[in-house]
Design a protein around this motif. Structure first.
Motif, PDB file in Angstrom:
ATOM      1  N   ARG A   1       0.831  -1.212   0.000  1.00  9.64           N
ATOM      2  CA  ARG A   1       0.000   0.000   0.000  1.00  9.64           C
ATOM      3  C   ARG A   1       0.860   1.254   0.000  1.00  9.64           C
ATOM      4  NH1 ARG A   1      -3.600  -2.907   2.952  1.00  9.64           N
ATOM      5  NH2 ARG A   1      -2.604  -2.431   4.948  1.00  9.64           N
ATOM      6  N   ASP A   2       1.976   1.189   0.697  1.00 11.27           N
ATOM      7  CA  ASP A   2       2.792   2.393   0.840  1.00 11.27           C
ATOM      8  C   ASP A   2       4.272   2.038   0.680  1.00 11.27           C
ATOM      9  OD1 ASP A   2       3.800   4.830   1.372  1.00 11.27           O
ATOM     10  OD2 ASP A   2       3.190   4.906   3.484  1.00 11.27           O
ATOM     11  N   PRO A   3       4.708   1.823  -0.559  1.00 10.56           N
ATOM     12  CA  PRO A   3       6.090   1.375  -0.796  1.00 10.56           C
ATOM     13  C   PRO A   3       7.119   2.387  -0.298  1.00 10.56           C
ATOM     14  CG  PRO A   3       4.754   1.189  -2.797  1.00 10.56           C
ATOM     15  CD  PRO A   3       3.937   1.959  -1.801  1.00 10.56           C
TER      16      PRO A   3
ATOM     17  N   ALA B   1       8.225   1.732   3.098  1.00  8.95           N
ATOM     18  CA  ALA B   1       8.637   0.346   3.306  1.00  8.95           C
ATOM     19  C   ALA B   1       9.968   0.058   2.624  1.00  8.95           C
ATOM     20  CB  ALA B   1       7.556  -0.601   2.804  1.00  8.95           C
ATOM     21  N   GLY B   2      10.705   1.090   2.315  1.00  5.90           N
ATOM     22  CA  GLY B   2      12.042   0.864   1.800  1.00  5.90           C
ATOM     23  C   GLY B   2      12.249   1.250   0.347  1.00  5.90           C
ATOM     24  N   ALA B   3      11.172   1.551  -0.378  1.00  6.99           N
ATOM     25  CA  ALA B   3      11.338   1.887  -1.786  1.00  6.99           C
ATOM     26  C   ALA B   3      11.802   3.323  -1.963  1.00  6.99           C
ATOM     27  CB  ALA B   3      10.028   1.661  -2.548  1.00  6.99           C
ATOM     28  N   GLY B   4      11.569   4.137  -0.947  1.00  9.64           N
ATOM     29  CA  GLY B   4      12.051   5.515  -0.972  1.00  9.64           C
ATOM     30  C   GLY B   4      11.553   6.276  -2.183  1.00  9.64           C
ATOM     31  N   VAL B   5      12.483   6.986  -2.827  1.00  8.93           N
ATOM     32  CA  VAL B   5      12.105   7.888  -3.908  1.00  8.93           C
ATOM     33  C   VAL B   5      11.581   7.168  -5.150  1.00  8.93           C
ATOM     34  CG1 VAL B   5      13.581   9.780  -3.214  1.00  8.93           C
ATOM     35  CG2 VAL B   5      14.514   7.930  -4.632  1.00  8.93           C
ATOM     36  N   ASP B   6      11.845   5.871  -5.267  1.00 11.22           N
ATOM     37  CA  ASP B   6      11.385   5.152  -6.461  1.00 11.22           C
ATOM     38  C   ASP B   6       9.930   4.690  -6.352  1.00 11.22           C
ATOM     39  OD1 ASP B   6      13.734   5.507  -7.719  1.00 11.22           O
ATOM     40  OD2 ASP B   6      14.526   3.493  -7.333  1.00 11.22           O
ATOM     41  N   ALA B   7       9.275   5.029  -5.262  1.00 10.50           N
ATOM     42  CA  ALA B   7       7.928   4.508  -5.014  1.00 10.50           C
ATOM     43  C   ALA B   7       6.951   4.818  -6.139  1.00 10.50           C
ATOM     44  CB  ALA B   7       7.406   5.041  -3.685  1.00 10.50           C
ATOM     45  N   ALA B   8       7.176   5.954  -6.823  1.00 10.96           N
ATOM     46  CA  ALA B   8       6.245   6.345  -7.880  1.00 10.96           C
ATOM     47  C   ALA B   8       6.223   5.346  -9.034  1.00 10.96           C
ATOM     48  CB  ALA B   8       6.604   7.728  -8.407  1.00 10.96           C
ATOM     49  N   ALA B   9       7.285   4.554  -9.183  1.00 10.27           N
ATOM     50  CA  ALA B   9       7.361   3.624 -10.310  1.00 10.27           C
ATOM     51  C   ALA B   9       7.028   2.194  -9.884  1.00 10.27           C
ATOM     52  CB  ALA B   9       8.755   3.669 -10.930  1.00 10.27           C
ATOM     53  N   ILE B  10       6.351   2.064  -8.765  1.00 11.86           N
ATOM     54  CA  ILE B  10       6.020   0.729  -8.261  1.00 11.86           C
ATOM     55  C   ILE B  10       4.535   0.477  -8.400  1.00 11.86           C
ATOM     56  CG2 ILE B  10       5.792  -0.576  -6.099  1.00 11.86           C
ATOM     57  CD1 ILE B  10       8.561   0.533  -5.352  1.00 11.86           C
ATOM     58  N   GLU B  11       4.172  -0.686  -8.934  1.00  9.04           N
ATOM     59  CA  GLU B  11       2.744  -0.962  -9.083  1.00  9.04           C
ATOM     60  C   GLU B  11       2.315  -2.166  -8.267  1.00  9.04           C
ATOM     61  OE1 GLU B  11       1.495  -2.007 -12.968  1.00  9.04           O
ATOM     62  OE2 GLU B  11       3.062  -3.484 -13.265  1.00  9.04           O
TER      63      GLU B  11
END
Ligand SMILES: [Zn+2]
Ligand SMILES: [Zn+2]
Lengths: 548, 338
Positions: free
Chosen positions: A374-376, A379-389
C-alpha cells in the motif's frame, strides 16, 4: 487457403480450450508441408506483410462499394476485414475452381511490390468465398486474434509429436516458417533441430495474479518478495558471433527484438565485462538517480525516431531481477535463490550505472507485506515509489519455467483507484462487441460558468459482463440525445444520467484532455443504477489522486 | 413527416387521418390495422382490429381471446372502404398471415410493408409486388453486408453437422412464430424424416401451422430429462443459454437468424453453428422490392434505415427514416423476428 480459413472460423467459435487444441492438432496432422507451417506462422503471429495495411483494404473496397454504405456497414460490423469480406462482390461464376493455397498467398504477397499488390490481392479475393476472404484479410493485416493464443498453437504442435510445449518454446526463436525441420522432428523423421544462436531469447516466465485467498495457503518463509516495477519487461541477451564480434539483443517479453529503440542500453550491455549472458529485468527511465513513472517511459516509447535529444531526456535503465544464462551455462534449472546469488554477483561486478539490481523486500508476514504494497515509500522503496505498481512473490526454490506455471510466481498489484462518473457518450465496439455500444466516455462534475457541468475524463470499454453489456447497450439506445456519426451522446445532467464506478491504475497530467488529466487503464467496475448523477464525483477528487 | 398525405407519424404509430386508423400501432388505439402477429407489430388492447384471419387467430393464441374490443378478418386482395380511403391486404411472405397494407384515395396509393421477404417459404403465401406512390419499408437488414438468400444451403450445414457430431444434441434457437415452422418445413423438404423435438413454448403456434395444412411431419414435445443425442431440438433463442438446455447430451447451440452473418453476433450468443436464415428481406431483396414499387416517396422503419435512405436518395427518391420507438430495433428480442 480454404482449409486454413475453415480452421480460423471454427477456432473463433469453439469456446473450449480442449476443442481449440483438437482443431489445431487435426489441422497440423492433416495439412501437408509447407501449408501447415505457414498456418502455424500465422497462428503465432510470425508472418508479416509489409505493404498490406488496412488502408489497402479500404482502397480496394472503396473501388467496389459506395463509401457511405461502406462506412455504415463498417460501423455496424466493427471489423474491417469482416466488413470487406462480406461486401466484396461475389464472383459471378462462383468460387474459383482452384482457390489459392496458403503457401501461394504467402509467397505471392511477400514477392509482390507495393504497386502490384492491389491487383494481386483483388484476384485472390475474387477466388475465395466469404470465409476465405475474411481469413485472408485477417492474415495480411496481422489482426489474427482468433481466440487461440500463440502458446496454444505451439501446444498443439507439441502434442503432435508427444513433446512438451516448453521444448517448442526453447527452439522457437531459432526456427523460421514454414518450420519444415520442426515438423520433421515432431513426426520422428529427423533429429531435433540444432539451435545455433549466440544470443537467443528464452521464453519468459510469467506470474499469476494473487487472489485474496491464496495468502492463507502460502507460507511467507517459502517466498521472496520484490517490488513490481511499472516499466516494460525485457530480456537482454549478449553472446559472441562466429567471427568473435559481440552480439547484443534486447527482447520484449514476447521475444520481439526491440534493440533498435534502445541504443543507450545496447551500448551499456556491450561494454559489460562478461562474454555471454542473458538477463531478465525491467526497462525504466531513470533521471538523476530517480526512476520515472510509466507515463514518462510512455513518452519515449511513443517516439518513432530515436534522436540524441530523446536519449538525453529519457535515459533508459535496466533493473535486473534474474540471470538466465552466463558464460555458456544455462542457469534456468537452478532455484531462484541460487540464480539470485549469481545475479547479485553479476550486477556487482558489472560496474554500469544504467544497470542495477531490483531489491528484495525484507518481510516477515503477509500483513507487513500488504502494508508495504500500500505504501512502498515508507517500506524501503524511498524515492522510487512512484514507479512501483505492487509486489512480486517468488518461491525461493522456483526454477525458471517458460510460460505461466502455477504456484511459483505471483504478482500482487496495488489496489486500483476508483471514482463514480457519469456516462456521456457511447460508441460501438470492435471485434467481439462490434454490434453493441461498448465504448463509453464518462465525465465528472466541475464548476462551470453556468453552474456545475460534466467534463469528460476518460473512456472505458471493458470491466463489465456480457449481461451488463446488454443492459448498457439497451440504455444507450433508449437514452440517446444526439448522434455524431458513430458516436451517440447520452442524456446526462444533474437529474438524468447513468453513474458508472470506474476503476483505474493511475493518473497522469495531460494537456490533450480537456480535464487536464488522463487515466491509466480505466475500466467499468460496477454500474450504479442506484446512484443519481448529481452525486457522482467531482474533478477535485481526481486531482487528489494525482498527488498520491 | 408528411407520409405523402395519406399517412402521418403520431406517438402511437403510423396514422391514416382519412380513414381514422393506425397501422401496427405501438400503443393502444381505437382502430388498428395489423400487418402480422409478431409482438412488436401486433399488440393487445386495441378497440377494433382489422387483420387477416391467420393473424387474428395467432394473436388470439398468444394473447387470449379478448385481446381486442372487436376483430374483423379480411382476405388477401379484398378491398374495404374505411371512411375516405380504400384498404386492402396483400401477402408479404414473412410469416403465416403476414400482409402488406395498401391504402388508397382518389389521388394517391401508399403501401405499408410490415415485415417481408422475397425468398420462397413453404409456410406462407409469397410476397406480392404492389405499385404505389409512397412505400413504407422495413429495414431490419438494411445494410449491404446482409445477404441471406440461400436457406437450403444453410439447412445442409445443419444436416452435415448432425452427421459429424452424432453424439451431440443439436439445439436450434428459432423465433417462436414463423422461423421455427419454416425450419421444420425446410428440413422436411431436404429429406429429413426423423421426429423433430420442440420446446413447449413453440407448441401452440406450430400446432396452428399444422392445422392450416403446412406439412411438418412428426413433431415431439421435449418432456422431462432428455438425452436426444444426434436429434434436432427447436427452442426459442433465449432457451439456448439457460438451464433448460443443459439436460441434453452435449448440446450444440445452433441459431437460425439473419444476424448470424456477422461473426460478433454469433460469438456473443455462444452459438457454435450459425445458420443464416431470415424471414426478412436481405439488402438485395429490400433494394429490388423498393425499386419494383415504382414509389417516389420512401419511408424506412426498423432501425437500420440510414443505408437504404442514402441509397435511394442517390437514385432520386424522396427517402427518409421513420422513427417508431418500440419496433424491433437490431436487438431482435425473443418475441420478434429476424
Ligand atoms: Zn415480423
Ligand atoms: Zn418487425
Amino acid at each position: 487457403m480454404n482449409r486454413f480459413a475453415a480452421l480460423l472460423d471454427r477456432l473463433q467459435r469453439d469456446p473450449s480450450r480442449l476443442g481449440k487444441l483438437r482443431l489445431m492438432r487435426d489441422y497440423f496432422r492433416d495439412v501437408p508441408d509447407p501449408d501447415r507451417g505457414f498456418g502455424l506462422a500465422a497462428l503465432t503471429g510470425a508472418l508479416s506483410f509489409r505493404h498490406a495495411k488496412p488502408g489497402l483494404i479500404k482502397a480496394l473496397i472503396g473501388e467496389r462499394v459506395d463509401p457511405v454504405l461502406f462506412a455504415l456497414s463498417y460501423d455496424y460490423v466493427g471489423d474491417l476485414s469482416e466488413t470487406a469480406a462480406l461486401l466484396w462482390p461475389a464472383n459471378p461464376g462462383g468460387a474459383a475452381e482452384h482457390p489459392p493455397t496458403l503457401t501461394e498467398v504467402v509467397h505471392a504477397l511477400a514477392e509482390t511490390g507495393k504497386v502490384e499488390l492491389p491487383r494481386v490481392l483483388a484476384e485472390f479475393l475474387d477466388g475465395l468465398d466469404e470465409t476465405g476472404r475474411w481469413a485472408l484479410l485477417k492474415l495480411i493485416t496481422g489482426a489474427m486474434r482468433i481466440g487461440a493464443s500463440a502458446r496454444l498453437a505451439k501446444q498443439a504442435v507439441a502434442e503432435l509429436g508427444g513433446k512438451g510445449v516448453n521444448e517448442i518454446e526453447d527452439l522457437w526463436h531459432a526456427l523460421k516458417p514454414p518450420y519444415l525441420e520442426l515438423f520433421a522432428w515432431l513426426e520422428g523423421r529427423k533429429p531435433r533441430p540444432l539451435i545455433d544462436d549466440p544470443a537467443p531469447f528464452f521464453a519468459a516466465m510469467l506470474a499469476h495474479a494473487l487472489e485474496e485467498d491464496d495468502l492463507a495457503r502460502l507460507s511467507p518463509a517459502d517466498f521472496r518478495a520484490e517490488w513490481k516495477w511499472d516499466g516494460i519487461r525485457v530480456q537482454a541477451a549478449v553472446g559472441e558471433g562466429r567471427n568473435g564480434a559481440k552480439i547484443v539483443r534486447l527482447f520484449s517479453r514476447t521475444g520481439e527484438d526491440v534493440s533498435a529503440a534502445f541504443p543507450d542500453l545496447v551500448e551499456m550491455l556491450a561494454a559489460l565485462p562478461y562474454r555471454a549472458f542473458s538477463l531478465d529485468g525491467e526497462l525504466l527511465i531513470r533521471r538523476d538517480g530517480l526512476v520515472q513513472s510509466f507515463g514518462v517511459l510512455q513518452q519515449r516509447l511513443n517516439r518513432k525516431r530515436v534522436s540524441a535529444t530523446l536519449l538525453g531526456d529519457y535515459p533508459a535503465h535496466l533493473r535486473a531481477y534474474d540471470l538466465l544464462a552466463c558464460d555458456g551455462a544455462d542457469l534456468r534449472a537452478l532455484p531462484y535463490l541460487e540464480r539470485r546469488r549469481r545475479l547479485e554477483a553479476f550486477v556487482g561486478g558489472a560496474g554500469a550505472s544504467r544497470l542495477d539490481l531490483s531489491p528484495q523486500i525484507d518481510f516477515k508476514s503477509w500483513d507487513w507485506l500488504a502494508a508495504a504494497r500500500r505504501d512502498p515509500a515508507t517500506a524501503g522503496a524511498g524515492v522510487d515509489a512512484a514507479a512501483i505498481e505492487g509486489v512480486m512473490l517468488k518461491r525461493a526454490d522456483s526454477i525458471y519455467v517458460p510460460g505461466r506455471p502455477k504456484g511459483l510466481w505471483y504478482k500482487w498489484k496495488r489496489d486500483p483507484f476508483s471514482i463514480d462518473a457519469v456516462l456521456m457518450y457511447a460508441q460501438r465496439g470492435h471485434g467481439k462487441r462490434s454490434s453493441f455500444y461498448s465504448d463509453f466516455t464518462f465525465g465528472v462534475w466541475q464548476a462551470g460558468e453556468a453552474g456545475d457541468e460534466l467534463v469528460p475524463v476518460g473512456k472505458a470499454y471493458f470491466g463489465f459482463t456480457d449481461a451488463e453489456l446488454k443492459q448498457l447497450d439497451r440504455y444507450v439506445r433508449d437514452n440517446t440525445m444526439n448522434r455524431f456519426g458513430p458516436v451517440r451522446e447520452i442524456e446526462h445532467g444533474k437529474d438524468a444520467g447513468l453513474v458508472l464506478e470506474i476503476a483505474f491504475d493511475g493518473l497522469n497530467l495531460s494537456s490533450r484532455h480537456k480535464s487536464g488529466v488522463a487515466m491509466r487503464f480505466p475500466r467499468i467496475n460496477r454500474i450504479r443504477w442506484d446512484k443519481p448523477a448529481r452525486e457522482a464525483d467531482r474533478l477535485e477528487t481526481l486531482e487528489i489522486f494525482l498527488k498520491k | 413527416m408528411q407520409a405523402a398525405d395519406l399517412l402521418a407519424l403520431k406517438p402511437a404509430g403510423l396514422y391514416c387521418a382519412a380513414g381514422d386508423f393506425y397501422i401496427d400501432p405501438v400503443r393502444s388505439v381505437e382502430r388498428a390495422l395489423i400487418t402480422h402477429a409478431h409482438s412488436d407489430h401486433a399488440r393487445p388492447g386495441h378497440g377494433k382490429v382489422l387483420a387477416t384471419a391467420d393473424t387474428l387467430a395467432i394473436m388470439a393464441i398468444r394473447y387470449g381471446d379478448g385481446f381486442a374490443g372487436s376483430t374483423q378478418p379480411i382476405d388477401y386482395r379484398e378491398s374495404l372502404r374505411i371512411d375516405a380511403v380504400d384498404v386492402s391486404f396483400h401477402p408479404a411472405g414473412h410469416v403465416l398471415g403476414s400482409a402488406q397494407i395498401r391504402v388508397a384515395d382518389a389521388k394517391k396509393i401508399a403501401v405499408v410493408s410490415g415485415d417481408y421477404k422475397r425468398e420462397s417459404d413453404p409456410t406462407c403465401a409469397p410476397f406480392e409486388p404492389l405499385a404505389c406512390d409512397c412505400f413504407v419499408s422495413e429495414a431490419t437488414f438494411g445494410l449491404p453486408v446482409f445477404r441471406h438468400s440461400n436457406a437450403k444451403a444453410e439447412i445442409e450445414k445443419l444436416l452435415g453437422s448432425l452427421r459429424l457430431f452424432p453424439e451431440r444434441t443439436h439445439l436450434v434457437g428459432a423465433y417462436t412464430l414463423g422461423k421455427a415452422q419454416r425450419l421444420i418445413a425446410l428440413l422436411r423438404a431436404a429429406g429429413y424424416e426423423r421426429p423433430i423435438y420442440m420446446h413447449g413454448a413453440l407448441e401452440r403456434v406450430t400446432d396452428y401451422y399444422a392445422r392450416r395444412g403446412v406439412v411438418l411431419g412428426e413433431l415431439r414435445k421435449v418432456a422431462g430429462r432428455a438425452d436426444l443425442a444426434g436429434e434436432i431440438v427447436l427452442c426459442p433463442p433465449a432457451a439456448l443459454g439457460d438451464l433448460w438446455s443443459r439436460k441434453f447430451a452435449e448440446p450444440l447451440p445452433v441459431f437460425a437468424s439473419g444476424w448470424m452473418r456477422v461473426r460478433a453476433r454469433a460469438r456473443q450468443g455462444g452459438v457454435e453453428l450459425p445458420l443464416v436464415i431470415s424471414d426478412h428481406a436481405d439488402w438485395d431483396g429490400l433494394c429490388a422490392t423498393i425499386a419494383e414499387t415504382g414509389c417516389s416517396k420512401l419511408l424506412v422503419t426498423h432501425g437500420a434505415a440510414d443505408a437504404l435512405v442514402h441509397y435511394f436518395k442517390t437514385r432520386g427518391l424522396d427517402a427518409e427514416p421513420l422513427h417508431i420507438k418500440g419496433y424491433g430495433e437490431d436487438e431482435a428480442p425473443e418475441e420478434t423476428s429476424a
